[in-house]
Design a protein around this motif. Sequence first.
Motif, PDB file in Angstrom:
ATOM      1  N   GLY A  60     -60.694  52.275 -24.706  1.00 30.94           N
ATOM      2  CA  GLY A  60     -60.739  52.960 -25.568  1.00 30.94           C
ATOM      3  C   GLY A  60     -59.773  52.476 -26.430  1.00 30.94           C
ATOM      4  O   GLY A  60     -58.790  52.455 -26.293  1.00 30.94           O
ATOM      5  N   PHE A  61     -60.156  52.779 -28.161  1.00 32.59           N
ATOM      6  CA  PHE A  61     -58.870  52.396 -29.058  1.00 32.59           C
ATOM      7  C   PHE A  61     -59.136  53.896 -29.749  1.00 32.59           C
ATOM      8  O   PHE A  61     -59.510  52.558 -30.961  1.00 32.59           O
ATOM      9  N   GLY A  62     -59.421  55.081 -29.889  1.00 33.33           N
ATOM     10  CA  GLY A  62     -59.466  55.863 -30.838  1.00 33.33           C
ATOM     11  C   GLY A  62     -58.171  56.132 -30.524  1.00 33.33           C
ATOM     12  O   GLY A  62     -57.018  55.817 -31.184  1.00 33.33           O
ATOM     13  N   ARG A  63     -58.540  57.534 -31.376  1.00 33.56           N
ATOM     14  CA  ARG A  63     -56.317  58.337 -31.410  1.00 33.56           C
ATOM     15  C   ARG A  63     -55.748  58.429 -30.633  1.00 33.56           C
ATOM     16  O   ARG A  63     -54.668  57.933 -30.792  1.00 33.56           O
ATOM     17  N   ILE A  64     -56.320  58.282 -29.388  1.00 36.77           N
ATOM     18  CA  ILE A  64     -55.009  58.647 -28.342  1.00 36.77           C
ATOM     19  C   ILE A  64     -54.381  57.156 -27.935  1.00 36.77           C
ATOM     20  O   ILE A  64     -54.013  56.750 -27.692  1.00 36.77           O
ATOM     21  N   GLY A  65     -55.902  56.626 -27.591  1.00 36.79           N
ATOM     22  CA  GLY A  65     -56.073  55.034 -27.642  1.00 36.79           C
ATOM     23  C   GLY A  65     -54.501  54.116 -27.885  1.00 36.79           C
ATOM     24  O   GLY A  65     -54.071  53.585 -27.683  1.00 36.79           O
ATOM     25  N   ARG A  66     -54.580  54.189 -29.149  1.00 39.75           N
ATOM     26  CA  ARG A  66     -53.845  53.703 -30.116  1.00 39.75           C
ATOM     27  C   ARG A  66     -52.439  54.288 -30.781  1.00 39.75           C
ATOM     28  O   ARG A  66     -51.177  53.458 -30.316  1.00 39.75           O
ATOM     29  N   LEU A  67     -52.421  55.740 -30.130  1.00 41.15           N
ATOM     30  CA  LEU A  67     -51.233  56.156 -30.382  1.00 41.15           C
ATOM     31  C   LEU A  67     -50.293  56.126 -28.717  1.00 41.15           C
ATOM     32  O   LEU A  67     -48.925  55.515 -28.271  1.00 41.15           O
ATOM     33  N   LEU A  85     -53.581  49.810 -14.028  1.00 40.13           N
ATOM     34  CA  LEU A  85     -53.104  51.366 -14.807  1.00 40.13           C
ATOM     35  C   LEU A  85     -54.156  51.040 -15.145  1.00 40.13           C
ATOM     36  O   LEU A  85     -54.151  50.470 -16.613  1.00 40.13           O
ATOM     37  N   LEU A  86     -55.558  52.074 -15.194  1.00 34.40           N
ATOM     38  CA  LEU A  86     -56.149  52.211 -16.232  1.00 34.40           C
ATOM     39  C   LEU A  86     -55.928  53.880 -16.920  1.00 34.40           C
ATOM     40  O   LEU A  86     -56.814  54.608 -16.050  1.00 34.40           O
ATOM     41  N   VAL A  87     -56.535  53.087 -18.229  1.00 33.99           N
ATOM     42  CA  VAL A  87     -56.074  54.501 -17.938  1.00 33.99           C
ATOM     43  C   VAL A  87     -57.318  55.063 -19.393  1.00 33.99           C
ATOM     44  O   VAL A  87     -57.600  54.031 -20.513  1.00 33.99           O
ATOM     45  N   ASP A  88     -58.755  55.983 -18.912  1.00 36.20           N
ATOM     46  CA  ASP A  88     -60.045  56.314 -20.099  1.00 36.20           C
ATOM     47  C   ASP A  88     -59.616  56.662 -21.111  1.00 36.20           C
ATOM     48  O   ASP A  88     -59.050  57.974 -20.749  1.00 36.20           O
ATOM     49  N   ASN A  89     -59.713  56.028 -22.281  1.00 41.62           N
ATOM     50  CA  ASN A  89     -59.711  57.562 -23.526  1.00 41.62           C
ATOM     51  C   ASN A  89     -60.532  57.791 -23.950  1.00 41.62           C
ATOM     52  O   ASN A  89     -60.676  58.264 -25.052  1.00 41.62           O
ATOM     53  N   THR A  90     -62.001  57.634 -23.713  1.00 44.47           N
ATOM     54  CA  THR A  90     -63.354  58.081 -24.408  1.00 44.47           C
ATOM     55  C   THR A  90     -63.535  59.341 -23.957  1.00 44.47           C
ATOM     56  O   THR A  90     -63.980  59.794 -25.054  1.00 44.47           O
ATOM     57  N   GLY A  91     -63.175  59.915 -22.795  1.00 43.45           N
ATOM     58  CA  GLY A  91     -63.754  60.929 -22.765  1.00 43.45           C
ATOM     59  C   GLY A  91     -65.394  61.300 -22.357  1.00 43.45           C
ATOM     60  O   GLY A  91     -65.692  61.690 -21.992  1.00 43.45           O
ATOM     61  N   ARG A  92     -65.688  59.681 -22.295  1.00 42.60           N
ATOM     62  CA  ARG A  92     -66.959  59.863 -21.871  1.00 42.60           C
ATOM     63  C   ARG A  92     -67.171  60.345 -20.511  1.00 42.60           C
ATOM     64  O   ARG A  92     -68.000  60.971 -19.177  1.00 42.60           O
ATOM     65  N   TRP A  93     -66.437  60.042 -19.042  1.00 48.41           N
ATOM     66  CA  TRP A  93     -66.755  59.937 -17.397  1.00 48.41           C
ATOM     67  C   TRP A  93     -65.447  60.954 -17.665  1.00 48.41           C
ATOM     68  O   TRP A  93     -64.219  60.561 -17.424  1.00 48.41           O
ATOM     69  N   ARG A  94     -66.141  62.441 -16.428  1.00 45.57           N
ATOM     70  CA  ARG A  94     -64.805  63.265 -16.690  1.00 45.57           C
ATOM     71  C   ARG A  94     -64.456  63.032 -15.298  1.00 45.57           C
ATOM     72  O   ARG A  94     -64.337  64.791 -14.793  1.00 45.57           O
ATOM     73  N   ASP A  95     -65.697  63.459 -14.215  1.00 47.84           N
ATOM     74  CA  ASP A  95     -65.590  63.322 -12.895  1.00 47.84           C
ATOM     75  C   ASP A  95     -65.426  62.067 -12.107  1.00 47.84           C
ATOM     76  O   ASP A  95     -65.307  61.061 -12.573  1.00 47.84           O
ATOM     77  N   ARG A  96     -65.275  62.257 -10.717  1.00 45.65           N
ATOM     78  CA  ARG A  96     -64.524  61.052  -9.623  1.00 45.65           C
ATOM     79  C   ARG A  96     -66.079  60.327  -9.737  1.00 45.65           C
ATOM     80  O   ARG A  96     -65.302  59.022 -10.151  1.00 45.65           O
ATOM     81  N   ASP A  97     -67.022  60.657  -9.781  1.00 45.37           N
ATOM     82  CA  ASP A  97     -67.988  59.646  -9.565  1.00 45.37           C
ATOM     83  C   ASP A  97     -67.851  58.446 -10.888  1.00 45.37           C
ATOM     84  O   ASP A  97     -68.285  57.201 -10.699  1.00 45.37           O
ATOM     85  N   GLY A  98     -67.986  59.294 -12.155  1.00 46.63           N
ATOM     86  CA  GLY A  98     -68.008  58.290 -13.534  1.00 46.63           C
ATOM     87  C   GLY A  98     -67.004  57.439 -13.364  1.00 46.63           C
ATOM     88  O   GLY A  98     -67.054  56.099 -13.493  1.00 46.63           O
ATOM     89  N   LEU A  99     -65.716  57.369 -13.114  1.00 42.57           N
ATOM     90  CA  LEU A  99     -64.014  57.182 -13.678  1.00 42.57           C
ATOM     91  C   LEU A  99     -64.085  56.117 -12.088  1.00 42.57           C
ATOM     92  O   LEU A  99     -63.180  55.198 -12.319  1.00 42.57           O
ATOM     93  N   SER A 100     -64.838  56.624 -11.316  1.00 41.26           N
ATOM     94  CA  SER A 100     -64.795  55.452  -9.748  1.00 41.26           C
ATOM     95  C   SER A 100     -65.544  53.769 -10.094  1.00 41.26           C
ATOM     96  O   SER A 100     -64.845  52.781  -9.776  1.00 41.26           O
ATOM     97  N   ALA A 156     -58.018  63.925 -20.486  1.00 47.80           N
ATOM     98  CA  ALA A 156     -58.855  64.975 -20.800  1.00 47.80           C
ATOM     99  C   ALA A 156     -58.981  65.859 -19.642  1.00 47.80           C
ATOM    100  O   ALA A 156     -58.777  64.832 -18.535  1.00 47.80           O
ATOM    101  N   PRO A 157     -59.120  67.204 -19.371  1.00 44.96           N
ATOM    102  CA  PRO A 157     -59.770  67.810 -18.536  1.00 44.96           C
ATOM    103  C   PRO A 157     -60.793  67.173 -17.619  1.00 44.96           C
ATOM    104  O   PRO A 157     -61.739  66.278 -18.333  1.00 44.96           O
ATOM    105  N   GLY A 158     -60.488  66.824 -16.038  1.00 41.58           N
ATOM    106  CA  GLY A 158     -61.216  66.365 -14.870  1.00 41.58           C
ATOM    107  C   GLY A 158     -61.504  66.904 -14.453  1.00 41.58           C
ATOM    108  O   GLY A 158     -60.861  68.252 -13.601  1.00 41.58           O
TER     109      GLY A 158
END
Length: 457
Positions: A108-115, A203-218, A233-235
Amino acid sequence: MTSTWLQTLSQAESMIPLLGKLGREKAIKVQLAGNTLMADSVTGLMTAFDQHPELDLVQVYQVLEQVLASNNAHTTVELESLIAEADVSSVLAAHSQNGSETPVVLYGFGRIGRLLARRMCALGHTTPGMALAAIVVRKACDNDLAKRASLLKYDSVHGIYEGLVKVDEANQSLIINGSPVKIIYASDPAEVDYQAHGIDNALLVDNTGRWRDRDGLSVHLNRPGIERVVLTAPGKEMKNIVFGVNDSDINEDDRIVSAASCTTNAITPILSVLEDKFGIVSGHVETIHAYTNDQNLIDNIHKGDRRGRAAGMNMVMTETGAAKAVSKAIPSLEGKLSGSAIRVPVINVSIAVLSLNLKSETSVEEINQLLKSASNSAELTGQIGYSEEADAVSSDFIGSQQAGILDSLATKVRGNQATLYVWYDNEYGYSCQVVRLMEKLAQVNFMSVELLEEQAA
């Protein structure tokens, strides 16, 4: 100008090449009381040294030379602790670290990704133990690379990026300050094989906020080449880390962690100091928050209540989980805080109002002095800022690197009831916190790889 000022200026100028070599050649970050000494600004060095008049700048220069000559690399050194040592060379040799870089992938390369990219690739700054290797996005248009480069270079809030950004169409990359960063186009994380792009143990940094639980981010974690995942984001079902407060909870088994939210990062360090000193019985957190891309610019349908109304011309009441999330970093505050939020028509910088019932009576002077001291400590310099400006307004805090800044002139106390006002750049200040967490994880990753190599031997 006085001769003393000119002498200090000359000494600061002489350190720029040294700091530059430490960053470029050895990926060593030099800190003074928690503040990073940058190689891009004499003014920045002068400001840092002005806060520490007890320092002998000749000695500082000599210590930097010794660090450069040492075998250390991909690490952070604390200048004050080295200066206090009688034999700096022996200390550096005893703590020699020369690891390899952990590649970083921004999903993801939105507001947080670009910063995050700006912070990691800032001229004069180094992120020890890691380097930006790739960015994963959905292709938006035919000239997508050029658009991505432009959005990184030019920002309506944070200004023009002081670095070189070029497009390499042939290799589908952005060249940021001379370093190639691969742009990977994908609509689903399950599509990407990072090893096929030469990326491993990343190390992958997910900036999308699309997945916020362990299953999604796994899904990220299960892709070839990914070692750890950070959620901006809060997880759920994972550790929520506020750097400076509970980052010591991280161990090598933590493969997925959350960097919590911008508001949680802004208020938790201050609440931690107050809880340690006075004890907090109960409280309410009200955040007056800048509008975000999650809202509509003009009235339209939105899945969330009220967020469909025009963000640029309304104060919009909404919810925040920041108050409850604090207890994930400070367990003693479980169930003691409530919270709510109002989105307002400013594009960046928010303020949190902390209304607290303390276990003991105090005063404005005592609370302000306590938090001023914390803001100057090596442990919390990056997390707590302190403002004494009578004319301070929100735009003054754009670009702040601290997680939260106490507006000391607004502090109110009546007996054991305290009200504090905490400014925070909900974009850049939070991004700096995420990068600090990433550095910590890169070090954990390095130690894990080193352990495996030793076991194999």
